[in-house]
Design an enzyme around this catalytic site. Structure first.
Site, short mmCIF file in Angstrom:
data_model
loop_
_atom_site.label_atom_id
_atom_site.label_comp_id
_atom_site.label_asym_id
_atom_site.label_seq_id
_atom_site.Cartn_x
_atom_site.Cartn_y
_atom_site.Cartn_z
CB CYS A 59 -54.42 31.29 41.03
SG CYS A 59 -53.07 31.95 42.01
CG HIS A 73 -55.91 33.86 38.28
ND1 HIS A 73 -56.28 34.41 39.49
CD2 HIS A 73 -54.56 33.71 38.32
CE1 HIS A 73 -55.18 34.57 40.22
NE2 HIS A 73 -54.13 34.17 39.55
CG ASN A 107 -52.79 36.90 41.74
OD1 ASN A 107 -53.73 36.25 42.21
ND2 ASN A 107 -51.79 36.34 41.10
N1 COA Z 1 -40.86 47.92 40.27
C1 COA Z 1 -39.90 48.34 39.44
N2 COA Z 1 -39.13 47.50 38.72
C2 COA Z 1 -39.36 46.18 38.87
C3 COA Z 1 -40.33 45.68 39.76
C4 COA Z 1 -41.09 46.60 40.47
N3 COA Z 1 -42.06 46.23 41.32
N4 COA Z 1 -40.30 44.34 39.69
C5 COA Z 1 -39.35 44.00 38.82
N5 COA Z 1 -38.77 45.12 38.33
C6 COA Z 1 -37.68 45.24 37.36
C7 COA Z 1 -36.84 43.98 37.26
O1 COA Z 1 -35.88 43.96 38.29
C8 COA Z 1 -36.25 44.12 35.91
O2 COA Z 1 -35.18 45.01 35.99
P1 COA Z 1 -33.84 44.77 35.12
O3 COA Z 1 -34.29 44.83 33.71
O4 COA Z 1 -32.98 45.91 35.55
O5 COA Z 1 -33.34 43.42 35.55
C9 COA Z 1 -37.34 44.81 35.09
O6 COA Z 1 -38.24 45.39 36.07
C10 COA Z 1 -38.13 43.90 34.20
O7 COA Z 1 -38.47 42.74 34.96
P2 COA Z 1 -39.36 41.59 34.37
O8 COA Z 1 -39.45 40.50 35.39
O9 COA Z 1 -38.88 41.23 33.00
O10 COA Z 1 -40.77 42.33 34.22
P3 COA Z 1 -42.09 41.81 33.59
O11 COA Z 1 -42.56 42.77 32.58
O12 COA Z 1 -42.00 40.36 33.18
O13 COA Z 1 -43.11 41.87 34.81
C11 COA Z 1 -44.20 40.43 36.36
C12 COA Z 1 -42.89 41.09 35.96
C13 COA Z 1 -43.98 39.63 37.61
C14 COA Z 1 -45.22 41.50 36.61
C15 COA Z 1 -44.66 39.50 35.20
O14 COA Z 1 -43.59 38.66 34.79
C16 COA Z 1 -45.82 38.66 35.55
O15 COA Z 1 -46.91 39.15 35.78
N6 COA Z 1 -45.65 37.33 35.56
C17 COA Z 1 -46.70 36.41 35.85
C18 COA Z 1 -46.99 36.46 37.31
C19 COA Z 1 -48.18 35.68 37.69
O16 COA Z 1 -49.06 35.46 36.90
N7 COA Z 1 -48.21 35.27 38.93
C20 COA Z 1 -49.29 34.65 39.56
C21 COA Z 1 -49.59 33.30 39.09
S1 COA Z 1 -51.07 32.80 39.82
#
Ligand code: COA
Length: 332
Positions: free
Chosen positions: A113, A259, A289
């Site tokens: 990315c 990004h 993304n």
């Molecule tokens: N819908 C509903 N619930 C979801 C879900 C979805 N699509 N995806 C995950 N969850 C749940 C998880 O299972 C977790 O449940 P639990 O508490 O019962 O275990 C809860 O939501 C929280 O998950 P978490 O991973 O802590 O959420 P978050 O706030 O960190 O958001 C991302 C997850 C992936 C959106 C976030 O971590 C993120 O954006 N990370 C960076 C990703 C990135 O930049 N990627 C590209 C790099 S180029």
């Protein structure tokens, strides 16, 4: 001359819109969760009539038109993608064929990315030598091809698209700061599926570079929380370091094009930089993304919508698998 002149930009986005609501039919999720956790509402998905090379070529054509440059005038085509249609030849060579850019040499770079930051840096280094006068930089991605539709924490994040810029050398200000972080390399990857081949022991265990590599099977595996933490540290660092090289502060930037991975990452990075979110171009709501295409699409929007004007100081900043990260600061 160590700077770049952006003569024109362009983009291609597939027509198919996939909304947050669409994902509720395949995984346990909802519009509210996706919207509040990521800032995304919809994204575009390419179909088989829109392979990666095609989207890239369309974006390239658009950029050449905007720049008033013929394909035959391009000396170098530099493509960033994590989703090439072919192992070989490169997507850049396919795009060269489609555009008829008969006088160019063409190759891909693989920095996930962070693509635009690396590509602009590389382009300006080539442009500093006399034999390369015009570079076409294209970022083209079809993340929908490497997404695991059973994993709700990643499948909702990604979209497809392409964008391009035509660059020439100039005396305008330019600086870059590029890094890759080996400690986080296991946090984000997509491994090629294992094939059965004749003559060898196909039962030999795959020697893994990342733990649980077998989980990937061609799809993205991500430690979302850790990537999130990394991104909120890496993005401000890259902006500050690139600005330092020009003896300016981030506050002197007219616009940052980050990004688009998560709205909350962008928000936190801007807070760390002590800058208002309005200094940032954000389009994550509409496209999700799109990996390396995200900064390129953002740049094209800023150019076409008049959000940047000649003389403005602009920063593109990204992070991605590797973990790579980096920023370029340039006078538009
Ligand atoms: N819908 C509903 N619930 C979801 C879900 C979805 N699509 N995806 C995950 N969850 C749940 C998880 O299972 C977790 O449940 P639990 O508490 O019962 O275990 C809860 O939501 C929280 O998950 P978490 O991973 O802590 O959420 P978050 O706030 O960190 O958001 C991302 C997850 C992936 C959106 C976030 O971590 C993120 O954006 N990370 C960076 C990703 C990135 O930049 N990627 C590209 C790099 S180029």
């Amino acid at each position: 001359m160590n700077g770049i002149d952006i003569l024109g930009t362009g983009r291609y986005l597939p027509e198919k819109v996939v909304t947050n609501g669409d994902f509720t039919s395949i995984v346990d999720t909802c519009d509210e969760w996706i919207g509040t956790r990521t800032g995304m509402k919809k994204r575009r998905f390419a179909d088989n009539s829109e392979p990666v090379w095609y989207m890239g070529a369309m974006a390239g054509e658009d950029a050449l038109k905007a720049a008033g440059i013929r394909a035959s005038d391009v000396d170098m085509i530099l493509v960033t993608t994590v989703t090439p249609d072919f192992y070989t030849p490169s997507t850049a060579c396919q795009i060269q064929l489609k555009l008829g850019a008969k006088n160019a040499f063409a190759f891909d770079i693989s920095v996930a990315c962070s693509g635009v930051a690396y590509a602009f840096d590389m382009a300006r280094r080539y442009l500093a030598c006399d034999d390369v006068k015009t570079v076409l930089v294209i970022s083209t991605e079809r993340l929908s091809q490497i997404t695991n539709y059973k994993d709700r924490s990643t499948c909702i994040l990604f979209g497809d698209g392409a964008a391009a810029s035509v660059l020439q050398a100039s005396g305008k200000r330019f600086s870059s700061y590029l890094k890759s972080d080996l400690d986080g390399s296991h946090l984000l990857f997509a491994a090629r599926p294992v094939r059965e081949i004749p003559f060898v022991d196909n039962t030999a265990p795959v020697r893994e570079i990342f733990p649980e590599q077998e989980k990937s099977n061609g799809c993205i595996v991500m430690g979302g929380n850790d990537v999130y933490k990394f991104a909120t540290r890496a993005m401000p660092e890259a902006v500050v370091k690139a600005c330092e090289k020009l003896n300016i502060t981030p506050g002197e930037l007219d616009l940052i094009i980050p990004h688009q991975a998560n709205y909350r990452i962008i928000e936190t990075a801007m807070k760390k930089l002590l800058l208002p979110i309005e200094k940032c171009h954000v389009n994550i709501r509409d496209y999700g993304n799109t990996s390396s295409a995200s900064m390129a699409i953002g740049l094209d929007e800023c150019v076409r919508e008049g959000l940047i004007k000649r003389g403005d100081m602009v920063c593109v900043v990204g992070f991605g698998a590797g973990l790579t990260y980096g920023a370029c600061v340039f006078e538009y």
